[in-house]
Every structure is written in C-alpha cells, then in structure tokens.
Design a protein around this motif. Sequence first.
Motif, PDB file in Angstrom:
ATOM      1  N   GLN A   1       0.835  -1.197   0.000  1.00 41.40           N
ATOM      2  CA  GLN A   1       0.000   0.000   0.000  1.00 41.40           C
ATOM      3  C   GLN A   1       0.876   1.255   0.000  1.00 41.40           C
ATOM      4  O   GLN A   1       0.585   2.247   0.644  1.00 41.40           O
ATOM      5  CB  GLN A   1      -0.918  -0.018   1.232  1.00 41.40           C
ATOM      6  CG  GLN A   1      -2.086   0.963   1.189  1.00 41.40           C
ATOM      7  CD  GLN A   1      -3.128   0.611   0.143  1.00 41.40           C
ATOM      8  OE1 GLN A   1      -3.212  -0.540  -0.292  1.00 41.40           O
ATOM      9  NE2 GLN A   1      -3.926   1.589  -0.273  1.00 41.40           N
ATOM     10  N   THR A   2       1.987   1.188  -0.737  1.00 37.66           N
ATOM     11  CA  THR A   2       2.879   2.329  -0.900  1.00 37.66           C
ATOM     12  C   THR A   2       3.047   2.568  -2.406  1.00 37.66           C
ATOM     13  O   THR A   2       3.031   1.618  -3.190  1.00 37.66           O
ATOM     14  CB  THR A   2       4.239   2.043  -0.245  1.00 37.66           C
ATOM     15  OG1 THR A   2       4.034   1.638   1.095  1.00 37.66           O
ATOM     16  CG2 THR A   2       5.135   3.283  -0.260  1.00 37.66           C
TER      17      THR A   2
ATOM     18  N   SER B   1      -6.108   3.998  11.880  1.00 39.64           N
ATOM     19  CA  SER B   1      -7.110   3.985  10.804  1.00 39.64           C
ATOM     20  C   SER B   1      -8.271   3.068  11.107  1.00 39.64           C
ATOM     21  O   SER B   1      -9.266   3.068  10.383  1.00 39.64           O
ATOM     22  CB  SER B   1      -6.454   3.522   9.498  1.00 39.64           C
ATOM     23  OG  SER B   1      -5.989   2.180   9.657  1.00 39.64           O
TER      24      SER B   1
ATOM     25  N   TYR C   1      -7.135  -1.540   3.419  1.00 37.47           N
ATOM     26  CA  TYR C   1      -7.741  -0.224   3.564  1.00 37.47           C
ATOM     27  C   TYR C   1      -9.021  -0.114   2.728  1.00 37.47           C
ATOM     28  O   TYR C   1      -9.101  -0.637   1.619  1.00 37.47           O
ATOM     29  CB  TYR C   1      -6.763   0.865   3.111  1.00 37.47           C
ATOM     30  CG  TYR C   1      -5.623   1.030   4.051  1.00 37.47           C
ATOM     31  CD1 TYR C   1      -5.823   1.637   5.280  1.00 37.47           C
ATOM     32  CD2 TYR C   1      -4.351   0.559   3.711  1.00 37.47           C
ATOM     33  CE1 TYR C   1      -4.771   1.779   6.156  1.00 37.47           C
ATOM     34  CE2 TYR C   1      -3.303   0.698   4.580  1.00 37.47           C
ATOM     35  CZ  TYR C   1      -3.516   1.316   5.816  1.00 37.47           C
ATOM     36  OH  TYR C   1      -2.468   1.441   6.667  1.00 37.47           O
TER      37      TYR C   1
ATOM     38  N   ASP D   1     -10.002   2.558   1.453  1.00 39.96           N
ATOM     39  CA  ASP D   1      -9.679   3.418   0.316  1.00 39.96           C
ATOM     40  C   ASP D   1      -8.342   2.968  -0.261  1.00 39.96           C
ATOM     41  O   ASP D   1      -7.283   3.310   0.256  1.00 39.96           O
ATOM     42  CB  ASP D   1      -9.606   4.875   0.776  1.00 39.96           C
ATOM     43  CG  ASP D   1      -9.457   5.824  -0.425  1.00 39.96           C
ATOM     44  OD1 ASP D   1      -9.327   5.328  -1.561  1.00 39.96           O
ATOM     45  OD2 ASP D   1      -9.491   7.051  -0.193  1.00 39.96           O
ATOM     46  N   ARG D   2      -8.402   2.173  -1.342  1.00 43.51           N
ATOM     47  CA  ARG D   2      -7.192   1.639  -1.945  1.00 43.51           C
ATOM     48  C   ARG D   2      -6.511   2.658  -2.853  1.00 43.51           C
ATOM     49  O   ARG D   2      -5.478   2.383  -3.431  1.00 43.51           O
ATOM     50  CB  ARG D   2      -7.522   0.400  -2.779  1.00 43.51           C
ATOM     51  CG  ARG D   2      -8.066  -0.759  -1.992  1.00 43.51           C
ATOM     52  CD  ARG D   2      -6.989  -1.627  -1.442  1.00 43.51           C
ATOM     53  NE  ARG D   2      -6.076  -2.096  -2.461  1.00 43.51           N
ATOM     54  CZ  ARG D   2      -4.911  -2.664  -2.187  1.00 43.51           C
ATOM     55  NH1 ARG D   2      -4.539  -2.816  -0.931  1.00 43.51           N
ATOM     56  NH2 ARG D   2      -4.114  -3.063  -3.160  1.00 43.51           N
ATOM     57  N   SER D   3      -7.096   3.841  -2.993  1.00 47.77           N
ATOM     58  CA  SER D   3      -6.512   4.849  -3.886  1.00 47.77           C
ATOM     59  C   SER D   3      -5.456   5.686  -3.188  1.00 47.77           C
ATOM     60  O   SER D   3      -4.824   6.529  -3.827  1.00 47.77           O
ATOM     61  CB  SER D   3      -7.618   5.771  -4.428  1.00 47.77           C
ATOM     62  OG  SER D   3      -8.227   6.494  -3.361  1.00 47.77           O
ATOM     63  N   LEU D   4      -5.279   5.518  -1.878  1.00 48.27           N
ATOM     64  CA  LEU D   4      -4.321   6.303  -1.116  1.00 48.27           C
ATOM     65  C   LEU D   4      -3.243   5.418  -0.523  1.00 48.27           C
ATOM     66  O   LEU D   4      -3.478   4.233  -0.229  1.00 48.27           O
ATOM     67  CB  LEU D   4      -5.038   7.062   0.022  1.00 48.27           C
ATOM     68  CG  LEU D   4      -6.128   8.057  -0.398  1.00 48.27           C
ATOM     69  CD1 LEU D   4      -6.807   8.627   0.837  1.00 48.27           C
ATOM     70  CD2 LEU D   4      -5.532   9.172  -1.245  1.00 48.27           C
ATOM     71  N   ASP D   5      -2.059   6.009  -0.338  1.00 43.81           N
ATOM     72  CA  ASP D   5      -0.994   5.287   0.369  1.00 43.81           C
ATOM     73  C   ASP D   5      -1.395   5.055   1.813  1.00 43.81           C
ATOM     74  O   ASP D   5      -2.147   5.848   2.405  1.00 43.81           O
ATOM     75  CB  ASP D   5       0.309   6.084   0.349  1.00 43.81           C
ATOM     76  CG  ASP D   5       1.031   5.975  -0.979  1.00 43.81           C
ATOM     77  OD1 ASP D   5       0.524   5.271  -1.866  1.00 43.81           O
ATOM     78  OD2 ASP D   5       2.097   6.617  -1.125  1.00 43.81           O
TER      79      ASP D   5
ATOM     80  N   SER E   1       3.568   6.243   4.995  1.00 43.29           N
ATOM     81  CA  SER E   1       4.271   5.794   3.787  1.00 43.29           C
ATOM     82  C   SER E   1       5.588   6.542   3.566  1.00 43.29           C
ATOM     83  O   SER E   1       6.592   5.925   3.184  1.00 43.29           O
ATOM     84  CB  SER E   1       3.371   5.933   2.558  1.00 43.29           C
ATOM     85  OG  SER E   1       2.377   4.928   2.575  1.00 43.29           O
TER      86      SER E   1
END
Length: 632
Positions: free
Chosen positions: A413-414, A557, A577, A579-583, A587
């Motif tokens: 997730q980075t 989170s 997460y 929201d998979r669109s954010l790091d 990070s």
Amino acid sequence: MTIRRYTLPPLLLLCFTVVTRVVCSPDGAPTRACATMTPFHGGGIPPQPGLSPYSVVARRRGGKVHVSVGSALGVPIAGIMMQARTPAGEVLGAFEAVDPDHAHTINCVQRSDTVTHNSPEEKDHIDVDWTPPRGYEGPVVFNATIAQAYDTFWVGQSSPVLQYTSNGQDDLLPDRPFRPPSLQPTTYTPFFNRVQQQTAFTEFDSFYNGCGSTKLCFGFPEGCVQSKGCTAAVAVTVIGDRYDYELKVDRSDAIWVAVALSEDTKMGDDSVMSCVKTNRGVDAYMEWTYPGYRVERIRNAQHQIELLNSSVINGQIYCRIRRNAVTVVNGKTFDQLRDTYNLLVAAGTDLKPNSVGYHTIGKAASAEKRSLADVSAVSGASKILVRLHGSFMLAAWIGTASIGILLARYYRQTWVGTTMMGKDLWFAWHRVLMVLTWLLTMAAFVLIFVELKAWSAERNPHAILGTITTILCFFQPIGAYFRPHPGTSKRPIFNWAHWFAGNAAHIVGIVAIFFAVKLSKAELPDFFDYIMVAYVVVHAITHLLLSLLNCISDKSSESRVSSFPMKDIGLGRNSGYLDRSLDAPFSPLRRLILGVYIVLVGALLLALIIITALAPIEDTWTNLRTSMKSNN
C-alpha cells in the motif's frame, strides 16, 4: 697417567657456583641473534670476558653426534644458543633436542640448524643430537652461547674440533665428560660482517632458499612463495635422477601435509606423498587419490620413497622426501624424467584409519602441468568459479532476496497509483528482484558443481543447506506462474505456500552462508561472521520498525493493513484499507526506512563480495604490502 688438579680463586669459584635467579629470554634465543650469537640483554649487557664454568662436549653415536653442555662445577644453565660450524664459520647440519622440555630448534641459515632453551628454568645440563648434511665428511665445531643468568653469559664457547666421517666408530667417552674451566676453548667468529650483524632475521626461513633458481616451489595462499609466508608448501629439487621433495606446513594444529603428482588440477588418480605427525616425530607415506576426495594409503607405502629429514617445531611439520625418478603406483607409471605434472599441495588437521583426512587447512593446485626440473615461478589454478559461486549467492540472498521479500511484506500500500510494466510498483520490483535471485542462485549452483565435479567432502552442512535453498528457490517462480486468481478458493493456499517457501529459502540461505566461513575452499576470514551478524541485525531491526508502523497504522485507521501478510495472507489483494486509492499511513517514513535499509545492506553486501572475491584477503593484503616494500 698424571691427573692435574685445577684450582680457582675463591671469589671466582663463588661467582660460578652462586646463581642469581634472573629471567633470561623466556622462549629461547630469537633469530635476530643468529649472526652474532650475542643476546641483547638489558639493552646491551656485554658477555663475560673471563673463563666459563661450562664445557661443550661432542661425541659420535650411531651416525649422529651427541652434544652435551654442562659444568664440571655443577653450575646450572639458564639459557643456551648453539650451532654446528665448520672451522671457517659455515653453519651446517640439523639439531634435534634429546629432551624437548629443555630445548628446541630454530632456523637461522637452514632448518633446525640452531638449538636454544625452552625456558629460563635452571638445568643441570642440555643434551642434543646433531645430524650432518647428507654426504658431509670433515671437521665440525659446536659453538655455544651459555647463560648462567640474565646478566651473566659467555659467548663463543666451543667444543674441540670433531672429525666426522660416515664410517667412523662411536666415541667411547662417558656421558657428559665436562672439563674444568681452564681447558675450555673459546675461539669463535661471527659469520656476518659488522653491518650485517645489526640486521634482524625474524622473517628468515631457509625453506625458500633457492626457490626459482635451484628448486621448484609452490604453496598456498597464492603468491606466498614470493612473500615467504606459505601456510603449506612444497619444494622440488632435481639433481640428476634424484627428486627430493620438501614439505612444510606452518600451522601448529596441522597433523599432515602432502603433495600429489596429478594429470590435472582435480583430485583423482593421483600419486600422493604425505608427511604425517606421529608420537615419534614424522612419518612419510605414499597414498593414492580417487574421485570424490577419497584417499587411501597404498601397500608398501614407504617402499618407493625415502624420508631424508624431518622435524616438528612448535607443532609445525617439515620433511624432506626422496622419490625414485620412475615409480609405478596402482598400475600407473610416474616418470618424472620425461613427463609433466600438476602439483597439488594440501594440509589437514585429522587422519583417517589408513590415510590422511580432509584438507581442512587448505589445498592448492598448480595452474598447468610442467617438468619438475623447471624451477620458474608456479601460479595456482584459477579459483574463479568458487569466487563467483560465493559472490552470486551473497548477491542473491543478502541483496535481491532481502529487498524483494521486504517489498512484498510491507509495501503493498505504498506508491499507490504508480505502475511499472502495467503492475503496481511494489509488485513489479518484487518480481524483478526475485527473478534475479533465481538466476543468481541457479548460476551459483551450477558453477560449484562444475568446479568440484562431485559432492563436497567437507564435514560441513553448507552443501546440504545450499541445496535445500536452491530447490526451494527453483520452484518459487514456477508456483507463482500458476498462482490462482485473487478471490478464488485456492488463493489462500498459494499465498501461504509462497510465503513459507520464500521465507524458508531466505533463512536457510543465510544460515548456509554462515557455515561457508568454515569451508577450507572458501578461505574466508573469521571477521566475515561479524559482517554477516551486522546484516542480520539491520534486517531484523528493519522488520521490527516496519511491523510497528503497521500496528500503529491499524490503530489509527481502525482498519487492517493489507501489507501485513501474517494477518491478511489468505484474503487476496483486495483486502485492507477501505480506500485503496491512497498510500497507507506513514508511507513517507516507510520509504525512508527502505532507502536506509538498501544503503546499509548494499554496503555490507559490497564488503562481503570483495572479501569473497579476494579471499584469502588477509594474505592478499600481506602479499600486496610485501610487493610494495620490495618495489620501493
């Protein structure tokens, strides 16, 4: 026969009989005293100018000369240094201590040509045996420096001239017929001029005399003959049809040293001459090698060779063997007059019931076949395949595998939204790094079998652990290629299997590298382990920091982090997460930790590869310094 009585002044007699207990050189005379035979006590205490209470008596016994040093007045001996010389001052022959608790030999001009004390403890007398050079007949004088105490010593005490002949009769003198002081000869001439007398001889080793001019010399590590610092070596002297082999090993734990005549640089179908340390000194044997590092002593193992000379000095073995010019061993003819051979030198610390053991100290093979009468410099066979094997394995399991595993475990997730070749950045780099790991491991595995052409004979689990690592590594990309799609029922099974095989291969590979340090063929220094430990510490701390960040991310989170596979390994890539669109949180800090990790591990990896490529690096550095000094 008139017996004359000799009387001494009371004060002089008192000086002889009252011994001051002062420490002399504790381990005997140093080699820097070889030329003058004068101890450097107290910064330059002069020797006694008057009569000595001691005498040196030499008499022939059984082909040798038995030499006794003592006092007719009963004055004890604290220290001694003695050489045998011609009347012209040439040092010759070799000594052997009758009582090893009192004395030992050192090398001044030739091996074992000087005898000195073991400790400054008082001794009533010192007895040694002296063997003349082969074929020598003529006069010999035994010159000695004898110390009563640290500040009381006599230089140049000499025996009467002894006419040695090979067929002479044994002398019938009684044991230790020491004479009164007034009869003692004191003629003595240092064998170097005044300038040379000031030179230290601590680096002198007569074994290397004639290398490259009168005899063929070869040993290990590479370049050791030039620097006169071989761990083990052989010297071949050819005079007509006589082939004399000198063998030495400079390790106190050595049990044997050997040389083989071979058709190539590998063991197998080779004729071996070995010198083995025994309770009675050194024995020489003929042995035979078989493929796979198997050695057996042949029947009549001492039939075609003759042990001319041998010694064990401070545990270090030396021997001189004469071998017939043409010999037949195991049905194979070895004609040293007409044929050429590779020389294989080896030494070890243990024995088998009927042969030498594995070459735990080391082994070296000459690069090419040559006539043994050719005295030009010999280079060792290339070790490039062994060095490449080690370097490839280090690059794979310290470098690419470590970073690849880290990416897969903590960085899913980075760099969200960044892709390479159509894949998430972490996954693309993970795949590149693991492919490199696979290629390096397979190449290293093939290279070592090309080099050895057999399974390793060393009693070390490195080979087994390395094979397990290679097998696990081999099947990892195959399993990844056939992995089920995310969300399918068998995906969790694949995730667990892939995780377990990858981490198991990494752990076993690191353990195998630790065991490689003890391999004789690797020639790695002990401090290699410290660098490996530093890597393990860096790797463990990095895992700990990233795991803590994941735990904090979970709490802050109130959701799970998909990059922590111990929690989500069976849930596929869509978990984590919301929201998979954010790091994931932290990070930037994770990227910083990764950067620091890559720099530290890269530096440690570079050091490990350099040490492996230049092994034995300590000897390489020593030889380089010696070469620089000689050039200057």
